[in-house]
Design a protein around this motif. Structure first.
Motif, PDB file in Angstrom:
ATOM      1  N   TYR A 158       0.845  -1.186   0.000  1.00 10.21           N
ATOM      2  CA  TYR A 158       0.000   0.000   0.000  1.00 10.21           C
ATOM      3  C   TYR A 158       0.887   1.245   0.000  1.00 10.21           C
ATOM      4  O   TYR A 158       1.978   1.239   0.565  1.00 10.21           O
ATOM      5  N   GLN A 199       0.841   5.247   1.192  1.00 11.13           N
ATOM      6  CA  GLN A 199       0.130   6.195   2.047  1.00 11.13           C
ATOM      7  C   GLN A 199       0.770   7.574   1.923  1.00 11.13           C
ATOM      8  O   GLN A 199       1.829   7.838   2.490  1.00 11.13           O
ATOM      9  N   GLY A 224      -1.008  12.523   5.260  1.00 10.15           N
ATOM     10  CA  GLY A 224      -2.344  12.953   5.627  1.00 10.15           C
ATOM     11  C   GLY A 224      -3.470  12.192   4.962  1.00 10.15           C
ATOM     12  O   GLY A 224      -4.633  12.606   5.045  1.00 10.15           O
ATOM     13  N   GLN A 225      -3.142  11.084   4.335  1.00  9.90           N
ATOM     14  CA  GLN A 225      -4.151  10.284   3.633  1.00  9.90           C
ATOM     15  C   GLN A 225      -4.192   8.866   4.161  1.00  9.90           C
ATOM     16  O   GLN A 225      -3.306   8.439   4.901  1.00  9.90           O
ATOM     17  N   GLY A 226      -5.211   8.139   3.763  1.00 12.30           N
ATOM     18  CA  GLY A 226      -5.268   6.724   4.073  1.00 12.30           C
ATOM     19  C   GLY A 226      -4.460   5.923   3.067  1.00 12.30           C
ATOM     20  O   GLY A 226      -4.173   6.402   1.971  1.00 12.30           O
ATOM     21  N   PRO A 227      -4.068   4.729   3.444  1.00 11.73           N
ATOM     22  CA  PRO A 227      -3.307   3.883   2.502  1.00 11.73           C
ATOM     23  C   PRO A 227      -4.127   3.552   1.265  1.00 11.73           C
ATOM     24  O   PRO A 227      -5.341   3.389   1.341  1.00 11.73           O
ATOM     25  N   PHE A 235      -4.155   0.873  -2.109  1.00 13.82           N
ATOM     26  CA  PHE A 235      -3.666  -0.412  -2.586  1.00 13.82           C
ATOM     27  C   PHE A 235      -2.758  -0.240  -3.805  1.00 13.82           C
ATOM     28  O   PHE A 235      -3.062   0.519  -4.727  1.00 13.82           O
ATOM     29  N   LEU A 273       3.586   0.801   2.814  1.00  8.54           N
ATOM     30  CA  LEU A 273       3.249  -0.206   3.805  1.00  8.54           C
ATOM     31  C   LEU A 273       3.128  -1.574   3.154  1.00  8.54           C
ATOM     32  O   LEU A 273       2.567  -1.701   2.075  1.00  8.54           O
TER      33      LEU A 273
END
Lengths: 117, 114
Positions: free
Chosen positions: B35, B37, B40-43, B45, B91
Motif C-alpha cells: 500500500y 500512504q 495525511g491520507q489513508g493507505p 492499494f 506499507l
C-alpha cells in the motif's frame, strides 16, 4: 467502485471520557467487511475491530464498539473510557467479502484522535 | 519472524534515482500486499501477491513501479526514476491465507524524494 469517507479530520477527548468517530461508505455489494484500524506514530496499522456486514449484531472489543447501520451505510467507532494510549490516527476500511485475488482494503482518509489528560 | 519487517525505515532519494523497498512477511504467510500512504491520507492499494504470483497490480500508479516476490516470501517494491509525487509511506502487509482477512502490517518505509 467502493468509497469510504471519514468526515472528521481531527477529534479530541478527555481521558476517561467517550468519543465516537464517524465513517460512511458507498457500495453496491450486499456482503462485505468493515474495519477500524489504529495507526500510532510508529506507522504500523493495528486492527481495532472488524464487522461482517451479514451480522446484525454490532462488534465489540473491550472498550471499542461499533454502530453499524447497513441501510445508512454508516460504521462509527465508539471508544469508551479513553486512555492516553488511544491517541493515534484511526482509519475506517472496507473489504469485499468474496476474494478472488481482489481482496484489497479500501481506506478512508483517517481521523486524528487526541486524548487530553 | 514475529512480525512483518520492512526496510529501510526511511529513504531519501534524489529525483530520478531508483529505489528498492523490502518487505519480509511473517513466515508461512501466503498473501502479501503493498500500500502507498501519502501524507495525511489513508493507505491506497498498490499490488497483491499470493505466494509468488502477482494476482493484482491494478494499483501501481505507473510503469515506474514494479514489485516482485520470486520465492513466495520476501517481496521488493522497486520505483524507477523517482519523482516528488512518489514521496509517501509504503506499507506492506501479509496474511496467513488467501482470503487476506487477518492482515498484519509492517511499520512501513517513508520515502522522501528531493
Amino acid at each position: 467502485a467502493q468509497t469510504v469517507t471519514q468526515s472528521q479530520p481531527e477529534m479530541s477527548v478527555q481521558e476517561a471520557e467517550t468519543v465516537t468517530l464517524s465513517c460512511t461508505y458507498d457500495t453496491s455489494e450486499s456482503d462485505y467487511y468493515l474495519f477500524w484500524y489504529k495507526q500510532p506514530p510508529s506507522r504500523q496499522m493495528i486492527l481495532v475491530i472488524r464487522q461482517e456486514a451479514y451480522k446484525q449484531q454490532n462488534a465489540t472489543e473491550n472498550r471499542f464498539s461499533v454502530n453499524f447501520q447497513k441501510a445508512a451505510k454508516s460504521f462509527s467507532l465508539k471508544i469508551s473510557d479513553s486512555q492516553l494510549g488511544d491517541a493515534a490516527m484511526y482509519f475506517c476500511a472496507y473489504r469485499t467479502l468474496f476474494s478472488g485475488g481482489y481482496n484489497k482494503l479500501i481506506f478512508g482518509a483517517g481521523t486524528r484522535l487526541a486524548v487530553h489528560p | 519472524g514475529a512480525g512483518v519487517s520492512q526496510s529501510p525505515r526511511y529513504k531519501v532519494a534524489k529525483r530520478g534515482q531508483d529505489v528498492a523497498l523490502r518487505c519480509d512477511p511473517i513466515s508461512g504467510h501466503v498473501s502479501l500486499f503493498w500500500y502507498q500512504q501519502a501524507l495525511g491520507q489513508g493507505p491506497e492499494f498498490l499490488t497483491y501477491f499470493q505466494n509468488e504470483a502477482q494476482l493484482d497490480k491494478s494499483g501501481l500508479p505507473s510503469d515506474r513501479f514494479f514489485a516482485e516476490r520470486p520465492e513466495g516470501s520476501v517481496s521488493t517494491l522497486k520505483i524507477q526514476r523517482t519523482q516528488q509525487e512518489d514521496s509517501a509511506v509504503y506499507l506492506c502487509a501479509s496474511s496467513l491465507d488467501e482470503t487476506g482477512l487477518g492482515y498484519t502490517f509492517g511499520s512501513g518505509t517513508r520515502l522522501t524524494v528531493v
